[in-house]
Design a protein around this motif. Structure first.
Motif, PDB file in Angstrom:
ATOM      1  N   ALA A 199      -2.583   3.118  23.389  1.00  0.00           N
ATOM      2  CA  ALA A 199      -3.483   1.978  23.180  1.00  0.00           C
ATOM      3  C   ALA A 199      -4.612   2.303  22.211  1.00  0.00           C
ATOM      4  CB  ALA A 199      -4.068   1.512  24.506  1.00  0.00           C
ATOM      5  N   TYR A 252       2.163  -2.859  24.890  1.00  0.00           N
ATOM      6  CA  TYR A 252       2.813  -1.809  24.107  1.00  0.00           C
ATOM      7  C   TYR A 252       2.649  -0.460  24.791  1.00  0.00           C
ATOM      8  CZ  TYR A 252       3.782   1.598  20.488  1.00  0.00           C
ATOM      9  OH  TYR A 252       4.281   2.675  19.795  1.00  0.00           O
ATOM     10  N   ARG A 260      -2.123  -4.787  23.076  1.00  0.00           N
ATOM     11  CA  ARG A 260      -2.293  -3.333  23.146  1.00  0.00           C
ATOM     12  C   ARG A 260      -1.818  -2.780  24.479  1.00  0.00           C
ATOM     13  NH1 ARG A 260      -8.365  -2.208  22.148  1.00  0.00           N
ATOM     14  NH2 ARG A 260      -7.716  -0.020  21.971  1.00  0.00           N
ATOM     15  N   LEU A 305      -8.301  -4.015  27.032  1.00  0.00           N
ATOM     16  CA  LEU A 305      -7.435  -3.728  25.886  1.00  0.00           C
ATOM     17  C   LEU A 305      -6.889  -4.982  25.222  1.00  0.00           C
ATOM     18  CD1 LEU A 305      -5.315  -0.769  27.335  1.00  0.00           C
ATOM     19  CD2 LEU A 305      -7.273  -0.621  25.782  1.00  0.00           C
TER      20      LEU A 305
END
Length: 869
Positions: free
Chosen positions: A535, A508, A505, A501
């Motif tokens: 994501a 978060y 990403r 990711l």
């Protein structure tokens, strides 16, 4: 709980000689299974949404506790009462209630006692108690008190109600009880005698409500030691009466400071609340001058929590400092420890460590929710509770940082995010181990950071004992628990963050998961859904392979060709996925001019095939192609990760395997010196992921060896290898591990004191092969020798071209199969008794960055045969 990691560490250090089965040459990969569209067992609903967050009708029950107990230090007993206010927020009527009685595990007739192996293990009882001694169990409703109709079964109690508890209704349960505090409470609660008095670490000290949820209803897995806890949230008001000379620290806020602390302590405490530096509230001089008589009652309050614990002692030094939290908030970091372990190399830095890790986690993930964070030194190796942790009093330096950081990391998982530890240890231990890695890198400019060795971890992750992460903790093999619950899930999150990711990403999505499920009860499916939705990625292939199965990773470079045989028109590079687990691919491509390029390919290249060819815009010939050059993926067979147009330098004519081994023997002292060694004792010290380990090797020629792995922080002899002629035994925590005959003889061959002497002796029939070209190891040109013993052990040995010293040993795929391959590196040779010994040793089997230093070497001390029995 950090102590489970010890088993993985010890396994690495002792099992370096056992071999792995042959590597795959044909692909096991099935893209239809890996990328199957059916993953989630059920759609989202009004309780738990398809997006991974609590649904509009999510509910959970609540339990508030009012406790009033007395600590009897003469009898080591706790007695008193608890009043539980239980509210049914479920849509169901409840005709009965279940409570957890964890102290009953210490009864001689408990299930936990019955399921411990005869030879003992970590969760074995060293002595027994009567468990909870229930005096009265009553129900309080509408101003009336009636005797409860209850049944105790092992560590559970069922209360049968005359009238079912309706939705939205509450009732109160009063239990008068007592119990004897176990001296060794399955490494979660205990008491320790010190020079200035007993230290009590008190947990699982009152009957607790079991969880009733929308997934299983009542969660009633008995407490048997390995699996931890699953608890409802509520408010706690608890009072403890104890001898007046004692200091107590507990979960939550002490609300009667003026009644239990001296004016001097109050002044110092006020100073600590405003200080970034550690302030002593009670020092060693105060311990010796404290002659208070009688008893005092300490009153604590902890809100919106799932549990409370506390520590008490007249031997405590007490220091503290301010924790700076986001938004201008503050909390108090404090440490309670005996004078024996004070000082800047040990517990004198504890409060600094507490402050450092909590400030990091609060900024990175979610703000710390308790007013105080207390670290208590005692017998417990490492155990977490809301706002308070118990850590081994023997921990020092990086070991103390590691255990403190780990246990306080649990205040995010599972104290804030309340997952079910009885079923899913990885959702607290694994997540916590992951965030520990980031906090360790951040603390004091990486003071205790050690490099990760992910690629080398594959043999440990995917050993013959490998079990899926999604396995109940009580079912997991004790020797694999540290991998399945800690390392592998943590590594999975690191792969998601760093390779799949990306940090932005991932961070978060992970923060969103924590925020959504703070003080609630997520399941694995809630986590999977939440991460995917936040994501923006379908990760079913990853969850399926990494968490639900034990799929392996084996990526390989198959070939390099040029378009129309012209390097200027581009190269066609073919790679393969040979095992069941797909992953993105990172390649380093180097051309003959020395230019190096990095190519990143997404996991989707494996959606239709196990073999993928891509065009690389070369302009000249390619010298090498390497998959995963940084070693960030756990590939079980890195030997096929590389393609080279040119090998190393050709071995000079006339050089043989025999001359190389003889050169090594002469470099370290000569055959006469080595043959004169009748016995040898070597003592190593190391630190593995914040845990100190001591390794001792005692050997007596020709065929006796005793190797032990001791973990001081836990006072635990984690593993032992014993070789006495043809008798080979391995013990893990006192329990003998079964070893097939083939593995026994291979272990013996791979643990010889001076193996080169054995290899060169004609009567041993060892086949030696010198590879025709040299190979660079850590920048050092080496000769490479393969050795195959008659017992089936295969080793690859690397010798410095210039000095003759051995710099690496690799155990290869054994003729008889077996356990994982190991890479061992050696360096920093120094002379002892006329022989050069490597004082630096690094093992590459575990991914735990195992770096050992040889502290002492003793030659011919007269070891007796009895030592090896």
């Amino acid at each position: 709980m950090k102590i489970n990691k010890i088993y993985a560490i010890a396994s690495l250090l002792l099992c370096s000689g056992i071999q792995q089965g042959m590597a795959q040459t044909t692909s096991k990969y099935d893209q239809h299974e890996a990328f199957s569209p059916l993953f989630y067992p059920a759609p989202g609903n009004e309780f738990r949404s398809a997006g991974g967050q609590p649904g509009p009708k999510y509910w959970q029950n609540a339990a508030d506790y009012k406790l009033d107990v007395t600590l009897d230090t003469l009898e080591h007993r706790i007695s008193g009462n608890v009043v539980i206010t239980y509210k049914n927020n479920s849509p169901d009527q409840l005709p009965f209630l279940w409570l957890q009685l964890d102290q009953n595990i210490y009864r001689e007739d408990s299930r936990g006692s019955a399921t411990v192996a005869v030879s003992g293990e970590r969760f074995a009882n060293r002595s027994f108690t009567k468990g909870f001694e229930l005096k009265t169990v009553s129900l309080l409703s509408n101003g009336k008190t009636i005797a409860a109709n209850y049944l105790v079964n092992d560590t559970r109690m069922q209360i049968k109600l005359a009238d079912a508890l309706k939705t939205g209704a509450s009732l109160q349960i009063r239990i008068d009880y007592a119990y004897t505090i176990p001296e060794y409470g399955t490494d979660r609660t205990s008491r320790l005698r010190t020079a200035n008095g007993w230290i009590y670490e008190i947990a699982q000290w009152y009957p607790r409500m079991a969880v009733y949820d929308d997934v299983l209803g009542w969660n009633n897995i008995p407490y048997m030691g390995a699996s931890e806890f699953y608890l409802e949230y509520g408010n706690f008001d608890y009072s403890i009466t104890a001898p007046a000379n004692m200091i107590l620290g507990g979960s939550g806020a002490l609300v009667n400071e003026a009644q239990v602390l001296s004016p001097k302590e109050l002044t110092r405490l006020a100073k600590a609340r405003n200080s970034n530096e550690t302030v002593f509230i009670r020092d060693s001089a105060d311990i010796n001058s404290n002659s208070a008589k009688g008893n005092r009652t300490w009153h604590f309050v902890c809100k919106n929590t799932r549990d409370v614990a506390w520590g008490a002692s007249g031997a405590f030094i007490w220091d503290a400092a301010r924790i700076n939290l986001p938004g201008g908030k503050t909390a108090l970091a404090q440490s309670l420890y005996p004078a024996e372990v004070a000082g800047q190399n040990a517990w004198g830095r504890s409060t600094e460590f507490v402050k450092g890790c909590i400030e990091h986690y609060s900024k990175q993930w979610y703000v710390y929710t308790y007013p105080v964070a207390t670290n208590v030194a005692g017998t417990v190796g490492g155990m977490e509770y809301p706002g308070i942790v118990f850590c081994s009093w023997k921990s020092t330096r990086g070991g103390l940082w590691g255990v403190t950081d780990h246990e306080f990391g649990h205040n995010w998982f599972p104290m804030i995010v309340g997952s079910n530890e009885r079923k899913y240890a990885w959702m607290d231990e694994g997540f916590n181990t992951f965030i520990n890695g980031l906090s360790t890198a951040a603390f004091n400019k990486g003071e205790f950071k050690t490099p990760a060795m992910v690629q080398r971890s594959a043999p440990m992750l995917f050993s013959n004992r490998a079990e899926p992460i999604m396995t109940t903790p009580d079912v997991l093999d004790m020797n694999y628990l540290g991998v399945a619950a800690y390392y592998k899930p943590a590594m999975g999150l690191n792969l998601l963050r760093n390779e799949i990711l990306g940090p932005e990403r991932f961070d978060y999505a992970f923060r969103e998961y924590i925020k959504r499920w703070a003080f609630k009860h997520p399941t694995p499916w809630d986590f999977f859904r939440s991460m995917e939705n936040a994501a923006g990625e379908d990760l079913a292939w990853f969850w399926r392979g990494w968490f639900l199965n034990s799929w392996k990773l084996d990526q390989a470079v198959k070939s390099v060709q040029y378009v129309k045989s012209d390097p200027a028109q581009g190269a066609l590079i073919t790679i393969q996925n040979l095992e069941q687990l797909p992953m993105p691919v990172v390649l380093a491509i180097k051309d003959v001019n020395g230019k190096t390029d990095t190519v990143r390919l997404p996991v989707e290249i494996w959606q239709r095939t196990a073999t993928w060819t891509f065009r690389y815009p070369s302009t000249v010939k390619i010298r090498s192609v390497v998959i995963d050059p940084a070693g960030n993926f756990p590939d079980i067979n890195p030997s096929n990760n590389s393609w080279n147009a040119e090998a190393g330098q050709a071995v000079p004519a006339g050089t043989t395997a025999t001359t190389i081994l003889n050169k090594y023997i002469n470099a370290v002292g000569g055959a006469d010196k080595l043959k004169a060694v009748k016995d040898l004792t070597q003592q190593y010290k190391g630190e593995v992921s914040g845990t100190q380990v001591d390794v001792t090797v005692k050997a007596k020629q020709p065929d006796k060896l005793l190797q032990t792995v001791f973990v001081p922080a836990a006072n635990l002899m984690a593993m032992k290898l014993l070789i006495d002629g043809n008798n080979v035994s391995m013990f893990r925590s006192g329990q003998e591990a079964p070893l097939p005959p083939a593995e026994k003889v291979i272990l013996k061959d791979n643990n010889r004191v001076f193996p080169e002497l054995y290899f060169l002796a004609p009567e041993n029939n060892v086949k030696l092969e010198l590879l025709p070209v040299t190979e660079d190891i850590n920048g050092v040109p080496t000769y490479v020798v393969n050795a195959a013993t008659s017992n089936g052990a295969l080793l690859r040995l690397y010798y410095d071209v210039k000095t003759g010293y051995k710099v690496r040993t690799v155990t290869l795929a054994g003729q008889e199969g077996g356990s994982p391959e190991t890479v061992s590196d050696y360096g920093d040779y120094h002379e002892v008794s006329g022989i050069q010994f490597p004082f630096k040793y690094a093992s590459g089997r575990s991914g735990l960055s195992v770096n050992m230093k040889l502290k002492t070497v003793t030659v011919n001390s007269g070891l007796t045969d009895e030592l090896f029995k």
